[in-house]
Design a protein around this motif. Structure first.
Motif: not given
Length: 554
Positions: A67-90
């Motif tokens: 299991e991986w756990r993160i803190e409230e407010g942070n998000k897990f991302l889907k795959t497929g993004f690039t360095t030019k993408d807006s990460l909140p969209l993923f």
């Protein structure tokens, strides 16, 4: 109990690298293994800005659960993004604060220290050999639980400069992080009157974005500063201008970023109420020009015909010379309008004693203040660089076990009276000094020698002539020994150095010599006859021997 070996695998697809700085895994035949990779390069800090991400991969073997756990407010991302993408969209809406995915990409949105935790269970005990020592799984019921939390220091993505401005200690402007002054609004900015050569104080208050660097760009003197508190003077009488800007920056090892904010203030430079007077020592440069600073910008048009109002007296006790030398020209320094320069009609020498007086006249500042008269200001004459400046043996920096006294270039006759050391006192120059110490001076030899480099000196001081030797001395409190000799050749010269003025502090002493050939001797000698009545423990230190060419007046 099992040991573990980190896997030497390159996951090019995920661009992940080994996660553990210098952590070492040993053991190799276990079916249970714990290991991970992250996108942070080994040895680099876990630092990110809000809106950035880190990828984590669990490559453990034999785990019963993961299991991986993160803190409230942070998000897990889907795959497929690039360095030019807006990460909140993923952002992966299907995942909350935990996931059993082996590979995760965590988007950090919280400022401060954020934790990302890996929790695995095993059917047997496991131990991870970290740089800080072993970390073992803890038994909970029938399973062994291993948990590792990564701490990520997250700073605000954007830097938001904030500052205040003071005049004479009184706050006249504060710009908050949320304020956004614009140059196009400059016509509405407040105008503050500042007297010529007076200052404003600029104080950096920036905290948002954790900047660790800054630069003030101000239309004054100095024009640029990296200090958190910048004191800036204004010299150009009659001008009104926009003050400038502050650029706050975040540089390595933090995520790099910078932002600038204009200072919405105009300065009008008005006439000073302070006297227009000399502020500095008068110094001679290599071209024999005398210069000094005054309390404001000089009106160069007021200098015409003022030569005769200066009296430059030059005396030299060795040559018997004592007369006034005429000032040939008076000018303003090309780079600094507050510096007056005097060119003399005859040569001067660095062995001369020179004084300058000004009887008053029409020299004035740009705000029309007359220069105040002054009398008999002593000139600091120009000396060339020491001939020993590039040879660290003369600040006792080179240790040598083969030389008595253990400092290269020098030899002590009666050990351990003179010894090179870094102990007890801070060196006047570099890191090492020479220490003289005897437990009881009454039992010391009548003469103790500390011989110098000898023939090596010829290459350093090859030209016969006059020289000034300077040495720094530090006498330990309670010591009463006060005098040491130097012996130089040719021609044979004995110089005495009385360091009795030192009391747990460094002092600089000077002696002049004249050589008739390349210098081949610079030895030290301490004699009981020069220190009568001295008994008990005696300690003093020497450092930073310099030799400077002198100009003898014909």
């Amino acid at each position: 109990m099992k040991n573990f070996k980190i896997l030497n695998i390159c996951f090019a697809l995920l661009a992940l690298v080994s996660c553990q700085n210098n952590d070492d895994y040993v053991a190799p035949d276990s079916l249970s293994d714990i290991s991970w990779y992250t996108s942070i390069h080994p040895g680099s800090p876990f630092n990110k800005a809000t809106g950035d991400h880190i990828s984590f991969m669990d490559v453990s073997q034999g785990a019963l659960s993961h299991e991986w756990r993160i803190e409230e407010g942070n998000k897990f991302l889907k795959t497929g993004f690039t360095t030019k993408d807006s990460l909140p969209l993923f952002v992966n809406p299907k995942l909350g604060l935990s996931t059993t995915d082996k590979t995760v990409h965590v988007l950090f949105m919280n400022e401060g220290v954020n934790k990302v935790c890996l929790k695995n269970t095993f059917s047997e005990p496991v131990t991870f050999q970290s740089a800080d020592g072993p970390i073992s799984a803890v038994q909970e019921g029938d399973v062994w639980v291993f948990e590792r939390c990564f701490e990520v220091d997250v700073v605000a993505k954007e830097i938001m400069p904030s500052f205040k401005v003071l005049q004479d200690g009184v706050e006249i402007m504060t710009i908050a992080a949320s304020d956004e002054p614009k140059n196009e609004d400059a016509d509405s900015w407040p105008i503050i009157d500042v007297e010529v050569n007076k200052t404003l104080t600029f104080i950096d208050l920036t905290t948002i974005g954790n900047p660790n660097d800054r630069i003030w760009e101000i239309a004054g003197t100095p024009s640029m500063s990296n200090d958190s508190i910048a004191e800036v003077a204004f010299l150009q009488f009659g001008t009104t201008f926009n003050v400038g800007k502050l650029t706050s920056a975040r540089v390595d090892p933090l995520p790099t970023q910078k932002n600038s904010k204009v200072i919405p203030l105009k300065v009008r430079v008005v006439s000073s109420s302070a006297p227009f007077e000399i502020l500095s020592d008068i110094t001679e440069n290599q071209s024999e020009i005398l210069s000094f600073q005054v309390a404001g910008t000089v009106d160069s048009g007021s200098l015409f015909g003022q030569n005769g109002n200066f009296t430059v007296n030059v005396s030299n006790s060795k040559s018997g010379f004592n007369q006034d030398i005429a000032v040939e020209a008076v000018g303003v320094n090309i780079n600094d309008g507050t510096i007056l320069e005097l060119k003399l009609s005859e040569p001067i020498y660095n062995t001369d004693e020179i004084t300058v007086s000004y009887a008053g006249g029409t020299i004035q500042s740009t705000d029309e203040r007359l220069l105040a008269d002054f009398s008999n200001k002593k000139v600091v004459t120009h000396f060339d660089t020491s001939l020993f400046a590039s040879d660290s043996r003369f600040s006792f920096e080179v240790e040598s076990s083969g030389d008595g006294g253990n400092t290269s270039g020098f030899w002590c006759q009666h050990l351990p009276s003179f010894l090179g050391t870094t102990d007890e006192v801070t060196a006047a120059d570099g890191l090492r000094v020479v220490k003289y110490n005897v437990a009881d001076y009454a039992s010391a030899p009548g003469t103790s020698n500390f011989w110098g480099p000898g023939a090596d000196l010829k290459a350093l001081v090859p030209t016969p002539g006059a020289y000034r030797i300077s040495i720094k001395f530090y006498r330990k409190a309670g010591a009463t020994v006060s005098t040491i000799r130097t012996l130089t050749n040719p021609s044979w010269k004995v110089s005495f150095w009385d360091f009795s003025a030192s009391n747990d502090d460094w002092i600089t002493l000077e002696n002049d010599i004249v050589t008739t050939a390349p210098l081949d001797k610079l030895d030290f000698q301490i004699r009981k006859s020069d220190n009568p009545g001295v008994t008990g423990e005696q300690t003093f230190y020497m450092d930073d021997i310099q030799i400077i060419p002198l100009e003898l007046r014909p």
